[in-house]
Design a protein around this motif. Structure first.
Motif, PDB file in Angstrom:
ATOM      1  N   TYR A 129       2.305  -6.291  -9.387  1.00  0.00           N
ATOM      2  CA  TYR A 129       0.871  -6.082 -10.069  1.00  0.00           C
ATOM      3  C   TYR A 129       0.734  -4.684  -9.556  1.00  0.00           C
ATOM      4  O   TYR A 129      -0.226  -3.706 -10.645  1.00  0.00           O
ATOM      5  CB  TYR A 129      -0.079  -6.542  -9.074  1.00  0.00           C
ATOM      6  N   VAL A 130       0.819  -3.947  -7.748  1.00  0.00           N
ATOM      7  CA  VAL A 130       0.577  -2.555  -8.197  1.00  0.00           C
ATOM      8  C   VAL A 130       1.854  -2.209  -9.218  1.00  0.00           C
ATOM      9  O   VAL A 130       0.567  -0.832  -9.455  1.00  0.00           O
ATOM     10  CB  VAL A 130       1.169  -2.635  -7.017  1.00  0.00           C
ATOM     11  N   LEU A 131       3.094  -2.510  -9.388  1.00  0.00           N
ATOM     12  CA  LEU A 131       3.425  -0.951 -10.417  1.00  0.00           C
ATOM     13  C   LEU A 131       3.291  -1.061 -12.444  1.00  0.00           C
ATOM     14  O   LEU A 131       4.576  -0.281 -12.581  1.00  0.00           O
ATOM     15  CB  LEU A 131       5.059  -1.675 -10.097  1.00  0.00           C
ATOM     16  N   GLN A 132       2.453  -2.434 -12.261  1.00  0.00           N
ATOM     17  CA  GLN A 132       2.618  -2.529 -13.540  1.00  0.00           C
ATOM     18  C   GLN A 132       3.655  -2.808 -14.131  1.00  0.00           C
ATOM     19  O   GLN A 132       3.485  -2.620 -15.338  1.00  0.00           O
ATOM     20  CB  GLN A 132       1.500  -1.415 -14.720  1.00  0.00           C
ATOM     21  N   ASN A 133       4.743  -4.292 -13.643  1.00  0.00           N
ATOM     22  CA  ASN A 133       5.467  -5.190 -13.938  1.00  0.00           C
ATOM     23  C   ASN A 133       6.874  -3.690 -14.805  1.00  0.00           C
ATOM     24  O   ASN A 133       7.256  -3.624 -15.772  1.00  0.00           O
ATOM     25  CB  ASN A 133       5.274  -5.722 -15.328  1.00  0.00           C
ATOM     26  N   GLY A 134       6.258  -2.536 -14.177  1.00  0.00           N
ATOM     27  CA  GLY A 134       8.038  -1.674 -14.054  1.00  0.00           C
ATOM     28  C   GLY A 134       6.908  -0.412 -15.113  1.00  0.00           C
ATOM     29  O   GLY A 134       7.745   0.713 -15.658  1.00  0.00           O
ATOM     30  N   MET A 137       0.586  -0.886  -0.237  1.00  0.00           N
ATOM     31  CA  MET A 137      -0.323  -0.317   0.038  1.00  0.00           C
ATOM     32  C   MET A 137       0.848   1.164   0.405  1.00  0.00           C
ATOM     33  O   MET A 137       0.343   2.712  -0.160  1.00  0.00           O
ATOM     34  CB  MET A 137      -0.689   0.260   1.502  1.00  0.00           C
ATOM     35  N   VAL A 138       2.021   0.998   0.268  1.00  0.00           N
ATOM     36  CA  VAL A 138       2.448   2.216   1.363  1.00  0.00           C
ATOM     37  C   VAL A 138       3.327   3.091  -0.893  1.00  0.00           C
ATOM     38  O   VAL A 138       3.729   4.133  -0.733  1.00  0.00           O
ATOM     39  CB  VAL A 138       4.292   2.271   1.708  1.00  0.00           C
ATOM     40  N   LEU A 139       3.785   2.000  -1.351  1.00  0.00           N
ATOM     41  CA  LEU A 139       3.411   2.473  -2.933  1.00  0.00           C
ATOM     42  C   LEU A 139       2.671   3.711  -3.803  1.00  0.00           C
ATOM     43  O   LEU A 139       3.169   4.655  -3.720  1.00  0.00           O
ATOM     44  CB  LEU A 139       3.620   1.077  -4.175  1.00  0.00           C
ATOM     45  N   LEU A 140       1.540   2.567  -3.451  1.00  0.00           N
ATOM     46  CA  LEU A 140       0.392   3.864  -3.810  1.00  0.00           C
ATOM     47  C   LEU A 140       0.324   4.941  -2.718  1.00  0.00           C
ATOM     48  O   LEU A 140      -0.676   6.266  -3.208  1.00  0.00           O
ATOM     49  CB  LEU A 140      -1.378   3.027  -3.623  1.00  0.00           C
ATOM     50  N   GLU A 141       0.430   4.961  -2.180  1.00  0.00           N
ATOM     51  CA  GLU A 141       0.779   6.646  -0.993  1.00  0.00           C
ATOM     52  C   GLU A 141       1.811   7.343  -1.504  1.00  0.00           C
ATOM     53  O   GLU A 141       1.497   8.528  -2.006  1.00  0.00           O
ATOM     54  CB  GLU A 141       0.798   5.749   0.538  1.00  0.00           C
ATOM     55  N   ALA A 142       3.060   6.860  -1.420  1.00  0.00           N
ATOM     56  CA  ALA A 142       3.398   7.606  -2.031  1.00  0.00           C
ATOM     57  C   ALA A 142       3.487   8.362  -3.719  1.00  0.00           C
ATOM     58  O   ALA A 142       4.028   9.561  -3.899  1.00  0.00           O
ATOM     59  CB  ALA A 142       5.413   6.896  -2.566  1.00  0.00           C
ATOM     60  N   MET A 143       3.049   6.953  -4.731  1.00  0.00           N
ATOM     61  CA  MET A 143       2.498   7.831  -6.068  1.00  0.00           C
ATOM     62  C   MET A 143       2.060   8.772  -6.018  1.00  0.00           C
ATOM     63  O   MET A 143       1.075  10.094  -6.607  1.00  0.00           O
ATOM     64  CB  MET A 143       1.676   6.680  -6.458  1.00  0.00           C
ATOM     65  N   ALA A 144       0.435   8.985  -5.199  1.00  0.00           N
ATOM     66  CA  ALA A 144      -0.047  10.250  -4.852  1.00  0.00           C
ATOM     67  C   ALA A 144       0.545  11.237  -4.453  1.00  0.00           C
ATOM     68  O   ALA A 144      -0.368  11.450  -4.759  1.00  0.00           O
ATOM     69  CB  ALA A 144      -0.646   9.060  -3.586  1.00  0.00           C
ATOM     70  N   TYR A 145       1.808  11.465  -3.807  1.00  0.00           N
ATOM     71  CA  TYR A 145       2.527  12.550  -3.719  1.00  0.00           C
ATOM     72  C   TYR A 145       3.159  12.647  -4.673  1.00  0.00           C
ATOM     73  O   TYR A 145       3.858  13.657  -3.833  1.00  0.00           O
ATOM     74  CB  TYR A 145       2.644  12.429  -1.752  1.00  0.00           C
ATOM     75  N   GLY A 146       3.378  12.189  -5.360  1.00  0.00           N
ATOM     76  CA  GLY A 146       4.631  12.304  -6.819  1.00  0.00           C
ATOM     77  C   GLY A 146       6.128  11.941  -6.193  1.00  0.00           C
ATOM     78  O   GLY A 146       6.852  13.304  -6.561  1.00  0.00           O
TER      79      GLY A 146
END
Length: 222
Positions: free
Chosen positions: A156-161, A134-143
């Motif tokens: 899966y979260v990173l769409q294979n890169g 989940m922290v990956l999505l949190e970081a993405m949300a804040y650029g």
């Protein structure tokens, strides 16, 4: 991930993740400056968010940081999360390597965690296993561009890169090179930041609800 794909293909199973809700809060520039001063965060900052647990790969991140700090005069590693029994081992490793500018912040309030994201140049999740990340999505949300390992749900979260850098677990050299690339290459950073903003939309309540509705409609039609 491969096992999940095989199961879904064999039994015609659809997978829906939990929706991701981020309540973006505006943080004033002076608040971020004060936050950096409080924790002595350097001009370049690497962020980790999560428990201090054995499977999280923090020893690999610390050794990678040891290589990276040779190339930058002002760089820090900011570690956010509660100890799950390995802090003393990590502290021993840090002392053995003679490292400074590694900051253990413990658990932060939600608002201070936002400041931590906004004070960082890259987030690293170097785990040996993650069911999701989940922290990956949190970081993405804040650029904040992200780096994760090729394990569990991270690809899966990173769409294979496509929206974040993926490295193999335990690859200290690969991790240090990936961090250096994101610190130095504005084009790569922008690519992952833009990809991250797009990716988090896939986990919105609206998107997940629509996918669930489509599944129900398909079942009713059959």
């Amino acid at each position: 991930r491969t096992i999940i794909e095989n199961v879904t293909n064999t039994y015609n199973i659809s997978l829906l993740p939990n929706p991701f809700i981020v309540e973006r809060k505006d943080v004033r520039g002076d608040e971020i400056i004060k936050f950096k001063e409080k924790w002595n965060i350097k001009p370049k900052n690497i962020l980790y968010v999560g428990r201090l647990a054995k499977h999280k790969g923090l020893d690999v991140l610390i050794r990678a940081f040891n290589s990276i700090r040779m190339k930058y005069k002002g760089i820090s590693l900011f570690i956010v999360g509660e100890d799950d029994g390995i802090y003393s081992n990590l502290d021993g490793l840090i002392k053995k390597l003679g490292l400074i500018s590694i900051i253990f912040a413990g658990k932060l309030s939600d608002y201070d965690l936002i400041k931590a994201y906004l004070s960082s140049d890259v987030l690293v999740l170097p785990s040996s296993y993650e069911s999701f990340g989940m922290v990956l999505l949190e970081a993405m949300a804040y650029g904040v561009p992200v780096i994760g390992t090729n394990v569990g749900g991270i690809p899966y979260v990173l769409q294979n890169g496509k929206c974040g850098k993926i490295i193999e677990y335990g690859d200290e050299v690969g991790l240090s090179n990936a961090i250096i690339e994101l610190l130095n290459d504005d084009g790569i950073r922008s690519k992952y930041i833009e990809g991250g903003y797009k990716r988090i939309k896939d986990f919105s309540i609206m998107t997940i609800s629509k996918k669930l509705e489509d599944i129900y409609q398909e079942l009713l039609a059959n």
